[in-house]
Design a protein around this motif. Sequence first.
Motif, PDB file in Angstrom:
ATOM      1  N   ASN A 229       0.800  -0.934   0.423  1.00 29.76           N
ATOM      2  CA  ASN A 229       0.100  -0.524   0.596  1.00 29.76           C
ATOM      3  C   ASN A 229       0.953   1.276  -0.072  1.00 29.76           C
ATOM      4  OD1 ASN A 229      -2.629   1.420  -0.268  1.00 29.76           O
ATOM      5  ND2 ASN A 229      -1.943   1.705   2.378  1.00 29.76           N
ATOM      6  N   ALA A 230       1.882   1.257   0.773  1.00 25.61           N
ATOM      7  CA  ALA A 230       2.896   2.271   0.846  1.00 25.61           C
ATOM      8  C   ALA A 230       3.501   2.873  -0.424  1.00 25.61           C
ATOM      9  CB  ALA A 230       4.041   1.936   1.754  1.00 25.61           C
ATOM     10  N   ARG A 231       4.125   1.649  -1.426  1.00 25.22           N
ATOM     11  CA  ARG A 231       4.572   1.497  -2.797  1.00 25.22           C
ATOM     12  C   ARG A 231       3.272   2.362  -3.234  1.00 25.22           C
ATOM     13  NH1 ARG A 231       7.040  -4.430  -3.729  1.00 25.22           N
ATOM     14  NH2 ARG A 231       7.601  -3.237  -5.898  1.00 25.22           N
ATOM     15  N   LEU A 232       2.455   1.626  -3.150  1.00 28.77           N
ATOM     16  CA  LEU A 232       0.943   2.405  -4.418  1.00 28.77           C
ATOM     17  C   LEU A 232       0.666   3.903  -3.994  1.00 28.77           C
ATOM     18  CD1 LEU A 232      -1.601   0.670  -6.113  1.00 28.77           C
ATOM     19  CD2 LEU A 232      -2.420   2.642  -4.531  1.00 28.77           C
ATOM     20  N   ARG A 233       0.687   4.136  -2.812  1.00 28.79           N
ATOM     21  CA  ARG A 233       1.018   6.018  -3.070  1.00 28.79           C
ATOM     22  C   ARG A 233       2.064   6.757  -3.453  1.00 28.79           C
ATOM     23  NH1 ARG A 233      -0.886   4.193   2.607  1.00 28.79           N
ATOM     24  NH2 ARG A 233       0.853   4.881   3.077  1.00 28.79           N
TER      25      ARG A 233
ATOM     26  N   ASP B 258       3.970   9.939  -7.840  1.00 30.59           N
ATOM     27  CA  ASP B 258       4.996   9.663  -9.163  1.00 30.59           C
ATOM     28  C   ASP B 258       4.241   9.748 -10.190  1.00 30.59           C
ATOM     29  OD1 ASP B 258       6.520   9.628  -7.025  1.00 30.59           O
ATOM     30  OD2 ASP B 258       7.363   7.712  -7.540  1.00 30.59           O
ATOM     31  N   TRP B 259       3.130   9.608 -10.462  1.00 30.18           N
ATOM     32  CA  TRP B 259       2.527   9.514 -11.316  1.00 30.18           C
ATOM     33  C   TRP B 259       1.950  10.825 -11.878  1.00 30.18           C
ATOM     34  CZ3 TRP B 259       2.198   7.274 -16.173  1.00 30.18           C
ATOM     35  CH2 TRP B 259       0.724   6.985 -16.589  1.00 30.18           C
ATOM     36  N   GLN B 260       1.691  11.412 -10.307  1.00 30.05           N
ATOM     37  CA  GLN B 260       0.852  13.274 -10.976  1.00 30.05           C
ATOM     38  C   GLN B 260       1.890  14.284 -10.559  1.00 30.05           C
ATOM     39  OE1 GLN B 260      -1.644  12.526  -7.546  1.00 30.05           O
ATOM     40  NE2 GLN B 260      -3.401  11.838  -8.898  1.00 30.05           N
TER      41      GLN B 260
ATOM     42  N   VAL C  59       3.365  19.486 -11.508  1.00 30.38           N
ATOM     43  CA  VAL C  59       2.578  18.853 -12.631  1.00 30.38           C
ATOM     44  C   VAL C  59       3.378  17.422 -13.143  1.00 30.38           C
ATOM     45  CG1 VAL C  59       0.429  18.768 -12.944  1.00 30.38           C
ATOM     46  CG2 VAL C  59       0.865  20.343 -11.405  1.00 30.38           C
ATOM     47  N   ASN C  60       2.876  16.514 -13.901  1.00 33.36           N
ATOM     48  CA  ASN C  60       3.250  15.323 -14.225  1.00 33.36           C
ATOM     49  C   ASN C  60       2.720  15.828 -15.571  1.00 33.36           C
ATOM     50  OD1 ASN C  60       4.906  13.734 -15.323  1.00 33.36           O
ATOM     51  ND2 ASN C  60       3.649  12.142 -14.282  1.00 33.36           N
TER      52      ASN C  60
ATOM     53  N   ARG D 125       8.597   4.266 -15.490  1.00 31.67           N
ATOM     54  CA  ARG D 125       8.866   3.841 -14.326  1.00 31.67           C
ATOM     55  C   ARG D 125       8.073   3.381 -13.512  1.00 31.67           C
ATOM     56  NH1 ARG D 125      13.792   6.759 -15.492  1.00 31.67           N
ATOM     57  NH2 ARG D 125      13.339   8.711 -14.040  1.00 31.67           N
ATOM     58  N   VAL D 126       7.141   4.215 -13.685  1.00 25.85           N
ATOM     59  CA  VAL D 126       6.374   4.764 -12.352  1.00 25.85           C
ATOM     60  C   VAL D 126       5.318   3.627 -12.704  1.00 25.85           C
ATOM     61  CG1 VAL D 126       3.780   5.411 -11.526  1.00 25.85           C
ATOM     62  CG2 VAL D 126       5.352   6.721 -12.253  1.00 25.85           C
ATOM     63  N   LEU D 127       4.124   3.090 -13.936  1.00 22.68           N
ATOM     64  CA  LEU D 127       4.236   1.683 -14.371  1.00 22.68           C
ATOM     65  C   LEU D 127       4.933   0.646 -13.744  1.00 22.68           C
ATOM     66  CD1 LEU D 127       2.714   3.219 -17.920  1.00 22.68           C
ATOM     67  CD2 LEU D 127       0.988   3.150 -15.712  1.00 22.68           C
TER      68      LEU D 127
END
Length: 211
Positions: free
Chosen positions: A100-104, A109-111, A122-123, A133-135
């Motif tokens: 969960n911490a990694r997903l948050r 990082d996506w935003q 803003v990304n 890398r985020v995906l």
Amino acid sequence: MSRASDPGLLVLHAVRVLGTGDDRAVAARYGLDAAEVHEELLDLEAFGLVTWAEFAGTGGWSLTERGRAEDGRRLAAELAAVPRAPAVVREVLAGFDPLNARLRQACTDWQLRPVAGGRLAVNDHDDAAWDGRVLDELGAVVDGVAPLLAGLVAVLARFEGYDARLDDALAAARAGDGSRMAGLGAASVHGVWMELHEDLLATAGVPRGGA
């Protein structure tokens, strides 16, 4: 043997994991008959367990405080009726927390991404390497939760389907649909994950923020 949940519990619990949803969304959450779900929701409303609200032309059901307590009571009774389930749920929740911490972080990082001077901006998704890398990180998180979900499904059938929904949302995000990554609603990786998190906490009897 995996336990199939009582349909009445599924309707009430679907409202909880969705946060808010109309008849169609509640029925679709566990593949229930729409007409039967409508009648059950009216019964739940009569008992003060759910309430209907509308805003700007759209409406949805949500739990009352009494409904949340009743959902917790029914979940606890279901859990107690399956000998292995309490231990499995505790183990899964412990394994879920680091994921969960990694997903948050991946959603952040996506935003947002670093720019000159060490600032965050803003990304705008013009850096394919960053987004890739985020995906990839999201893919690792989704792969990591798969065996946890398999363990849950082995004792509680209502957890079935989360893995397929996560895979579908991630595949769409990889194909270029950014809304399927961290967008609002149940169609994104983040949306499915939030439902799963709520489902886990509710099943374990842990208040949000207390895990």
